[in-house]
Design an enzyme around this catalytic site. Structure first.
Site, PDB file in Angstrom:
ATOM      1  N   LYS A 124     -40.548  25.968   8.987  1.00  0.00           N
ATOM      2  CA  LYS A 124     -41.829  26.627   9.274  1.00  0.00           C
ATOM      3  C   LYS A 124     -43.040  25.754   8.936  1.00  0.00           C
ATOM      4  CE  LYS A 124     -40.729  31.525   9.324  1.00  0.00           C
ATOM      5  NZ  LYS A 124     -39.265  31.576   9.166  1.00  0.00           N
ATOM      6  N   GLU A 178     -49.858  36.684   9.851  1.00  0.00           N
ATOM      7  CA  GLU A 178     -49.124  37.891   9.507  1.00  0.00           C
ATOM      8  C   GLU A 178     -47.791  37.439   8.942  1.00  0.00           C
ATOM      9  OE1 GLU A 178     -49.124  36.564  12.516  1.00  0.00           O
ATOM     10  OE2 GLU A 178     -46.951  36.274  12.634  1.00  0.00           O
ATOM     11  N   SER A 238     -31.926  25.505   9.601  1.00  0.00           N
ATOM     12  CA  SER A 238     -33.377  25.748   9.610  1.00  0.00           C
ATOM     13  C   SER A 238     -33.981  25.918   8.228  1.00  0.00           C
ATOM     14  CB  SER A 238     -33.693  26.966  10.482  1.00  0.00           C
ATOM     15  OG  SER A 238     -32.918  28.083  10.090  1.00  0.00           O
TER      16      SER A 238
HETATM   17  C1  LIG Z   1     -38.305  32.235   9.998  1.00  0.00           C
HETATM   18  C2  LIG Z   1     -36.992  31.578   9.989  1.00  0.00           C
HETATM   19  C3  LIG Z   1     -36.151  31.575  11.131  1.00  0.00           C
HETATM   20  C4  LIG Z   1     -36.483  32.303  12.406  1.00  0.00           C
HETATM   21  O1  LIG Z   1     -37.610  31.858  13.072  1.00  0.00           O
HETATM   22  P1  LIG Z   1     -37.547  31.016  14.425  1.00  0.00           P
HETATM   23  O2  LIG Z   1     -38.945  31.041  14.904  1.00  0.00           O
HETATM   24  O3  LIG Z   1     -36.594  31.686  15.346  1.00  0.00           O
HETATM   25  O4  LIG Z   1     -37.088  29.652  14.058  1.00  0.00           O
HETATM   26  C5  LIG Z   1     -34.952  30.887  11.067  1.00  0.00           C
HETATM   27  N1  LIG Z   1     -34.561  30.255   9.941  1.00  0.00           N
HETATM   28  C6  LIG Z   1     -35.330  30.248   8.833  1.00  0.00           C
HETATM   29  C7  LIG Z   1     -34.833  29.531   7.621  1.00  0.00           C
HETATM   30  C8  LIG Z   1     -36.567  30.898   8.816  1.00  0.00           C
HETATM   31  O5  LIG Z   1     -37.311  30.886   7.709  1.00  0.00           O
END
Ligand SMILES: *Cc1c(COP(=O)(O)O)cnc(C)c1O
Length: 387
Positions: A84, A106, A373
């Site tokens: 993010k 938000e 992610s």
């Molecule tokens: C917020 C988040 C997501 C989901 O958001 P996307 O916009 O679909 O990437 C996925 N993995 C993690 C670790 C997150 O914090």
């Protein structure tokens, strides 16, 4: 292609009053974003503040266990623990160069609020975070983190006191204070130009990963590239530079909830229909009358009834496939990756890891590159409750 659209999806379904700030943003994307001043500063901050490039890791033990080659792109190693920050720092720097002083966001589970607050602190801006009052109570650790780093948290008491009410209030605030404020949208969704803007800041994931994979594998490409899909930002970032590589199969993983027939889920690409939400035309979880259905996933970051329009398009033209993984399968992957590789993944990312585990027979002998992610420290509380 119509401007602001990906095939049939996307667009700008917003009140007239929101057009001026979106046009201003679009202008900045043409002038400031490609400028040497912006690019030099952004690349420097990604290196020095975020820790990019993030590593790519070969999972030795799981590869052996599963009979395939499992690679991870390690967005969990970024400062603040997920992908993010690539987006919030990019939008923050752009807003700062546009002369804005406030980053407005938000947040539901609080992760996007934290990433926005981190960027605001790095850039000496003010973060104002709208959060449903129910979420403020549920997500106390993230609220504490944001306050510590200087954010003003505004609890939203209207509606169900959760994410979609927070989005409505944040949009109202943006209307009232456009001059000084940038609305830092959290995923590759919303009205044009946000899906383009967020992809621009997340494409660094596949730019790095594609090169890292080729450097390590005699110039070859992976067979499969996969990522979890909430709003779709880490997935679009992970897919982007592989889209022209026809030999590479792209797989997005949505959250199936408990997996029982008819259960609440977060899988609009698999189980939704065409509709309009948050300024875009996309796939949505909705009733026949167009009322938005409640969504659910054990992973708070996947819990969203819509999805970014570019994913709806990639599915439509058959370039990417979207599958589902349920809560139980994701929790299993969470434990397996922790135990076998010493990496505690976010519950969101665990969905993408679970895709490899659950399809190991079909994927035998193939190379699978997963976008990890985020890291799972934030999820230990959820795990305590479940296990
Ligand atoms: C917020 C988040 C997501 C989901 O958001 P996307 O916009 O679909 O990437 C996925 N993995 C993690 C670790 C997150 O914090």
């Amino acid at each position: 292609m119509k401007k602001g659209y990906f095939g049939d999806f996307g667009g700008q379904f917003i009140p007239e009053l929101l057009m001026p700030p979106l046009i201003e943003l679009e202008e900045a994307m043409k002038t400031i974003l490609p400028s040497e001043k912006f690019q030099t500063r952004f690349i420097q901050m990604l290196k020095e503040n975020v820790g990019r490039p993030s590593a790519m890791t070969y999972c030795q033990h799981m590869s052996k266990d599963l009979g395939l080659d499992l690679w991870l792109k390690r967005e969990d190693l970024n400062h603040s623990g997920a992908h993010k920050i690539n987006n919030t720092l990019g939008q923050g720097l752009l807003a700062k160069m546009m002369g804005k002083e406030v980053l407005l966001a938000e947040t539901g589970a609080g992760m996007h609020g934290v990433a926005t607050t981190v960027a605001a602190a790095m850039l000496d801006m003010k973060a104002v975070i709208y959060m449903g009052a129910a979420d403020v109570v549920r997500q106390a650790p993230n609220v504490n983190r944001m306050r510590l780093m200087g954010a003003e948290i505004i609890p939203v008491e209207s509606g169900t006191k959760t994410l979609k009410d927070a989005i409505n209030e944040a949009l109202r605030r943006w209307l009232a204070d456009q001059e000084n404020t940038h609305y830092c949208f959290g995923t590759a969704a919303g009205p044009h130009p946000f899906p383009d803007l967020v992809r621009e800041f997340q494409q660094i994931i596949s730019k790095e990963a594609r090169q890292q994979y080729m450097d390590r594998n005699d110039g070859n490409l992976p067979d499969i590239v996969t990522a979890c899909v909430g709003g779709g930002s880490n997935a679009i970032g992970m897919f982007h530079h592989f889209v022209p590589d026809e030999s590479v199969k792209l797989v997005g993983v949505e959250a199936a909830g408990t997996g029982e027939p008819g259960c609440d889920n977060s899988a609009p690409l698999n189980l939704g229909t065409d509709g309009v939400l948050h300024g875009m035309k996309t796939k949505l979880l909705q009733t026949d009358e167009g009322q938005i259905l409640p969504s659910h996933s054990v992973a708070p970051g996947l819990d969203y009834p819509g999805v970014g329009p570019e994913h709806a398009h990639l599915q439509d033209i058959g370039r990417a496939e979207y599958v589902t993984i349920n809560d139980k399968q994701a929790l299993n992957a969470f434990k397996v990756l922790s135990r076998r590789e010493g990496i505690i993944p976010a519950l969101e990312s665990s969905h993408a890891v679970a895709y490899a585990i659950e399809n190991k027979d079909k994927l035998h002998g193939k190379s699978v590159l997963v976008c990890l992610s985020g890291r799972g420290d934030k999820d230990l509380g959820i795990l305590d409750q479940i296990l």
